[in-house]
Motif scaffolding. Structure first.
Motif, PDB file in Angstrom:
ATOM      1  N   ALA A 139      -9.904  -3.590   6.454  1.00 28.59           N
ATOM      2  CA  ALA A 139      -8.903  -2.570   6.152  1.00 28.59           C
ATOM      3  C   ALA A 139      -9.235  -1.317   6.951  1.00 28.59           C
ATOM      4  O   ALA A 139     -10.402  -1.034   7.238  1.00 28.59           O
ATOM      5  CB  ALA A 139      -8.901  -2.253   4.661  1.00 28.59           C
ATOM      6  N   THR A 183       0.864  -1.186   0.000  1.00 24.92           N
ATOM      7  CA  THR A 183       0.000   0.000   0.000  1.00 24.92           C
ATOM      8  C   THR A 183       0.896   1.230   0.000  1.00 24.92           C
ATOM      9  O   THR A 183       2.003   1.218   0.554  1.00 24.92           O
ATOM     10  CB  THR A 183      -0.950   0.023   1.208  1.00 24.92           C
ATOM     11  OG1 THR A 183      -0.193   0.140   2.400  1.00 24.92           O
ATOM     12  CG2 THR A 183      -1.782  -1.252   1.260  1.00 24.92           C
ATOM     13  N   THR A 184       0.423   2.289  -0.657  1.00 23.75           N
ATOM     14  CA  THR A 184       1.272   3.473  -0.860  1.00 23.75           C
ATOM     15  C   THR A 184       0.623   4.765  -0.380  1.00 23.75           C
ATOM     16  O   THR A 184       1.315   5.769  -0.254  1.00 23.75           O
ATOM     17  CB  THR A 184       1.588   3.639  -2.361  1.00 23.75           C
ATOM     18  OG1 THR A 184       0.346   3.824  -3.060  1.00 23.75           O
ATOM     19  CG2 THR A 184       2.284   2.413  -2.920  1.00 23.75           C
ATOM     20  N   LEU A 185      -0.675   4.757  -0.138  1.00 21.36           N
ATOM     21  CA  LEU A 185      -1.367   6.009   0.182  1.00 21.36           C
ATOM     22  C   LEU A 185      -1.259   6.322   1.671  1.00 21.36           C
ATOM     23  O   LEU A 185      -1.342   5.416   2.503  1.00 21.36           O
ATOM     24  CB  LEU A 185      -2.845   5.925  -0.209  1.00 21.36           C
ATOM     25  CG  LEU A 185      -3.130   5.671  -1.691  1.00 21.36           C
ATOM     26  CD1 LEU A 185      -4.630   5.508  -1.921  1.00 21.36           C
ATOM     27  CD2 LEU A 185      -2.589   6.803  -2.545  1.00 21.36           C
ATOM     28  N   PRO A 186      -1.111   7.607   2.020  1.00 21.71           N
ATOM     29  CA  PRO A 186      -0.979   7.947   3.448  1.00 21.71           C
ATOM     30  C   PRO A 186      -2.256   7.658   4.246  1.00 21.71           C
ATOM     31  O   PRO A 186      -2.178   7.460   5.456  1.00 21.71           O
ATOM     32  CB  PRO A 186      -0.680   9.456   3.418  1.00 21.71           C
ATOM     33  CG  PRO A 186      -1.149   9.933   2.094  1.00 21.71           C
ATOM     34  CD  PRO A 186      -0.992   8.790   1.146  1.00 21.71           C
ATOM     35  N   ASP A 187      -3.410   7.600   3.575  1.00 21.15           N
ATOM     36  CA  ASP A 187      -4.640   7.338   4.322  1.00 21.15           C
ATOM     37  C   ASP A 187      -4.997   5.852   4.384  1.00 21.15           C
ATOM     38  O   ASP A 187      -6.057   5.493   4.892  1.00 21.15           O
ATOM     39  CB  ASP A 187      -5.822   8.168   3.785  1.00 21.15           C
ATOM     40  CG  ASP A 187      -6.014   8.029   2.294  1.00 21.15           C
ATOM     41  OD1 ASP A 187      -5.094   7.523   1.627  1.00 21.15           O
ATOM     42  OD2 ASP A 187      -7.081   8.421   1.796  1.00 21.15           O
ATOM     43  N   THR A 188      -4.120   4.989   3.877  1.00 18.29           N
ATOM     44  CA  THR A 188      -4.292   3.551   4.104  1.00 18.29           C
ATOM     45  C   THR A 188      -3.500   3.178   5.347  1.00 18.29           C
ATOM     46  O   THR A 188      -2.274   3.098   5.313  1.00 18.29           O
ATOM     47  CB  THR A 188      -3.798   2.725   2.903  1.00 18.29           C
ATOM     48  OG1 THR A 188      -4.488   3.138   1.728  1.00 18.29           O
ATOM     49  CG2 THR A 188      -4.030   1.242   3.134  1.00 18.29           C
ATOM     50  N   LEU A 221     -13.183  -1.107   5.936  1.00 14.27           N
ATOM     51  CA  LEU A 221     -13.715  -1.655   4.689  1.00 14.27           C
ATOM     52  C   LEU A 221     -13.424  -3.148   4.654  1.00 14.27           C
ATOM     53  O   LEU A 221     -12.284  -3.572   4.872  1.00 14.27           O
ATOM     54  CB  LEU A 221     -13.059  -0.956   3.490  1.00 14.27           C
ATOM     55  CG  LEU A 221     -13.604  -1.251   2.098  1.00 14.27           C
ATOM     56  CD1 LEU A 221     -15.065  -0.823   1.965  1.00 14.27           C
ATOM     57  CD2 LEU A 221     -12.762  -0.528   1.038  1.00 14.27           C
ATOM     58  N   GLY A 237      -3.868  -2.506   5.335  1.00 12.41           N
ATOM     59  CA  GLY A 237      -4.494  -3.153   4.190  1.00 12.41           C
ATOM     60  C   GLY A 237      -4.909  -4.564   4.561  1.00 12.41           C
ATOM     61  O   GLY A 237      -5.627  -4.784   5.540  1.00 12.41           O
ATOM     62  N   ILE A 238      -4.406  -5.517   3.792  1.00 14.74           N
ATOM     63  CA  ILE A 238      -4.743  -6.926   4.011  1.00 14.74           C
ATOM     64  C   ILE A 238      -4.106  -7.414   5.306  1.00 14.74           C
ATOM     65  O   ILE A 238      -2.992  -7.034   5.642  1.00 14.74           O
ATOM     66  CB  ILE A 238      -4.236  -7.735   2.800  1.00 14.74           C
ATOM     67  CG1 ILE A 238      -5.072  -7.364   1.568  1.00 14.74           C
ATOM     68  CG2 ILE A 238      -4.261  -9.219   3.062  1.00 14.74           C
ATOM     69  CD1 ILE A 238      -4.442  -7.721   0.248  1.00 14.74           C
ATOM     70  N   ASP A 255      -4.947   1.800  -3.494  1.00 13.23           N
ATOM     71  CA  ASP A 255      -4.369   0.700  -2.731  1.00 13.23           C
ATOM     72  C   ASP A 255      -5.344  -0.474  -2.693  1.00 13.23           C
ATOM     73  O   ASP A 255      -6.533  -0.294  -2.413  1.00 13.23           O
ATOM     74  CB  ASP A 255      -4.089   1.139  -1.283  1.00 13.23           C
ATOM     75  CG  ASP A 255      -2.794   1.928  -1.138  1.00 13.23           C
ATOM     76  OD1 ASP A 255      -1.971   1.895  -2.064  1.00 13.23           O
ATOM     77  OD2 ASP A 255      -2.623   2.573  -0.080  1.00 13.23           O
ATOM     78  N   VAL A 285      -6.634  -3.221  -0.578  1.00 16.09           N
ATOM     79  CA  VAL A 285      -6.595  -3.353   0.889  1.00 16.09           C
ATOM     80  C   VAL A 285      -7.335  -4.571   1.427  1.00 16.09           C
ATOM     81  O   VAL A 285      -7.361  -4.779   2.648  1.00 16.09           O
ATOM     82  CB  VAL A 285      -7.148  -2.084   1.589  1.00 16.09           C
ATOM     83  CG1 VAL A 285      -6.285  -0.862   1.279  1.00 16.09           C
ATOM     84  CG2 VAL A 285      -8.612  -1.844   1.233  1.00 16.09           C
ATOM     85  N   LEU A 313      -8.841   2.821   7.168  1.00 14.71           N
ATOM     86  CA  LEU A 313      -8.603   4.011   6.347  1.00 14.71           C
ATOM     87  C   LEU A 313      -8.654   5.248   7.229  1.00 14.71           C
ATOM     88  O   LEU A 313      -9.550   5.384   8.066  1.00 14.71           O
ATOM     89  CB  LEU A 313      -9.686   4.123   5.262  1.00 14.71           C
ATOM     90  CG  LEU A 313     -10.123   2.813   4.595  1.00 14.71           C
ATOM     91  CD1 LEU A 313     -11.246   3.072   3.603  1.00 14.71           C
ATOM     92  CD2 LEU A 313      -8.938   2.140   3.925  1.00 14.71           C
ATOM     93  N   ASP A 314      -7.721   6.155   7.034  1.00 16.05           N
ATOM     94  CA  ASP A 314      -7.709   7.379   7.835  1.00 16.05           C
ATOM     95  C   ASP A 314      -8.681   8.393   7.226  1.00 16.05           C
ATOM     96  O   ASP A 314      -8.502   8.825   6.088  1.00 16.05           O
ATOM     97  CB  ASP A 314      -6.297   7.959   7.867  1.00 16.05           C
ATOM     98  CG  ASP A 314      -6.143   8.997   8.969  1.00 16.05           C
ATOM     99  OD1 ASP A 314      -7.177   9.511   9.461  1.00 16.05           O
ATOM    100  OD2 ASP A 314      -4.990   9.285   9.347  1.00 16.05           O
ATOM    101  N   LEU A 315      -9.728   8.734   7.967  1.00 13.38           N
ATOM    102  CA  LEU A 315     -10.705   9.715   7.479  1.00 13.38           C
ATOM    103  C   LEU A 315     -10.492  11.084   8.116  1.00 13.38           C
ATOM    104  O   LEU A 315     -11.317  11.975   7.957  1.00 13.38           O
ATOM    105  CB  LEU A 315     -12.135   9.245   7.781  1.00 13.38           C
ATOM    106  CG  LEU A 315     -12.549   7.872   7.265  1.00 13.38           C
ATOM    107  CD1 LEU A 315     -13.993   7.586   7.654  1.00 13.38           C
ATOM    108  CD2 LEU A 315     -12.365   7.764   5.765  1.00 13.38           C
TER     109      LEU A 315
END
Lengths: 344, 344
Positions: free
Chosen positions: A40, A26-31, A51, A34-35, B126, B128, A42-44
């Motif tokens: 999962a 995973t590459t996104l800062p808000d992830t 999810l 992940g698995i 991502d 996830v 997620l940063d809201l």
């Protein structure tokens, strides 16, 4: 040049999944996660989003010979909500995709939806989307759930600490025995369709199989008691398998006391009738959809009187392994297959 | 008492979906929009969350006789991302569930995943979570996407206004013609496996079928130009069908100018060879995954020089209907089947 061909069976389902997931980053800062957990993360911003998704396939996950469509719709939602519960989260919205063959009438599909809608009401989630398609091959149901949890209350699998108390909600083993009863009655029916099913005294175990509940009530109860689990997972594959997941991710060991395992009276009776060990059913059965979680010892007083929660053991140093402490005082290693009796 | 049995075919797929969805109400304050747009809209506080899902089934949505698994994995992600693009949103995380039969080798599944991962990289999402299961019946792929959009920039289907300009990204009709070419070559191959496929000069239409792109580039371009579409939908069922959706939801009419429809040169050539009208392919073909959107007239200068956007018409009062203005100056009503030539 010959192309390599590796059969799925050579790796097994878990081996295949491990191999496919090995290449995923995973590459996104808000992830956040992940698995590898029940859902999962997620940063809201103010809070975390959750999810998760599950797939149910006819003749793989359910047998319509004994599975009423309404219950199946309910279960499809409940097992997904259970993954949100296992993060100590609150489910909010779901999507439901269906693959339908012509064998199903409109009325049958409405029964399925009645179960889906009943679960949405019970678990306070909104059905917000999906996809409906013709299928060449029976029924398939794919559900995804979005949920939320405050950042202070999230419970991962990987954060159990040595000396935490190990707890489980409800009781164990009934759903597995319910399935055995239903499979047996199906065979009896196939041999002689005039036979009436013998289900008296087995209502509870059958209900646990056909209409599992996600333990959102326990999530709310813990919140009201001011308890945040230090780690949590839902018991879908069986206590043994899911405890091993939790201990492996947390890098700890655990002791489970056989005498503390919550097993319903009917589970004992049916287990005896079917010649299945009730402890084996509880450790190994699966599909209970109870919550297995750890709490700090300091929180014990807050949950000790709950009729919905049993303290079944405690977390140890990893070197101690994951063991079952029997009523006779012996210690058996717990394996993914349940537990292994010592050879003498 | 005889139980009623209504066949799915009596209602049709859309009729069935309408009937099932009629009973569904959303109740949560953070559910802004449920079923009925390209994605569900969830209130996250500062911004909106978007949730959408799509199901792809072997021999219903794809034919592995000519669909490379890597492209299929890419497409499964792209068509879901396209639904987020159609809300003017940014995709963030996806889940992918697979049903796999033993016919697939581990290497084949890795090809599928290579396509999934390539799409995740291209669309900056991502992977996830998901669920992998044995299937008794071929391949199925269920993808769900979570995305975000700022509250000021969301584009619904229902908000086109009279006198807005009607725009479409890219070009239309190629993916449909690509499918016709592939189907024809499959029949040739089945009749005589020694025949070599004749695909020269058809690369573009085939690529549009096998490896569709979600037009996130257009979402970013509009944002940089300072344009928020007044309404948007993605062209998955064909321009005619999706324009009718947009107009019905917005309670408006529209005029489309035949001479403004963006059609690639190769689409014209292949259409002629296959004896298919290029306008029919563009209006009716489907699977283009372009964006169909409306903008205020005041925003025209901001997009008029874009090579990615064509202004194809404008929005009218609902009483004018949804019509195609032909090169010859005639007006034909557009129907879900494409467009209807007048009887005289």
């Amino acid at each position: 040049m010959a192309q390599q061909r590796t059969e799925i069976a050579e790796l097994g389902e878990f081996g295949l999944i491990d191999r496919l997931h090995a290449g995923i980053k995973t590459t996104l800062p808000d992830t956040i996660t992940g698995i590898g957990d029940d859902a999962a993360v997620l940063d809201l911003g103010e809070e975390y989003g959750l999810l998760t998704t599950d797939l149910l396939l006819e003749n793989v996950h359910f047998d319509l010979a004994f599975y009423p469509l309404k219950h199946l719709g309910y279960k499809a939602v409940a097992v997904n909500v259970s993954d949100i519960a296992a993060m100590n989260g609150i489910p909010r919205q779901i999507t439901v995709s269906l693959g339908l063959s012509n064998r199903f009438s409109v009325e049958a599909i409405e029964e399925l939806y009645a179960g889906i809608n009943a679960a949405c009401t019970d678990f306070r989630v909104d059905l917000v989307g999906g996809d409906t398609s013709a299928s060449r091959s029976g029924l398939l149901i794919s559900v995804s759930v979005f949920g939320k949890v405050s950042k202070e209350k999230i419970a991962y699998r990987h954060s159990a600490k040595v000396s935490d108390l190990l707890c489980v909600s409800g009781d164990l083993g009934a759903a597995y025995l319910g399935l055995q009863v239903l499979e047996r009655e199906k065979q009896v029916y196939l041999a002689d369709p005039s036979m009436q099913p013998e289900l008296d005294g087995k209502e509870y175990v059958i209900q646990r199989q056909l209409r599992p509940e996600a333990r959102m009530d326990v999530v709310y109860e813990l919140d009201e008691a001011g308890v945040v689990p230090t780690a949590m997972i839902d018991v879908s594959d069986g206590l043994a398998s899911d405890l091993l997941h939790l201990c492996r991710r947390s890098e700890v060991g655990a002791v489970v006391f056989e005498e503390n395992l919550p097993i319903d009276d009917q589970t004992y009776l049916v287990a005896t009738e079917l010649n299945i060990g009730p402890i084996t059913a509880a450790m190994n059965g699966g599909e209970d959809y109870e919550l297995l979680f750890t709490i700090r010892q300091a929180d014990y007083d807050k949950i000790k009187n709950s009729p919905n929660i049993s303290v079944i053991g405690f977390i140890t140093e990893p070197a101690n392994g994951v063991v079952l402490h029997t009523k006779g005082g012996n210690r058996h290693p717990i394996t993914a297959q349940g537990w292994t009796p010592l050879s003498s």
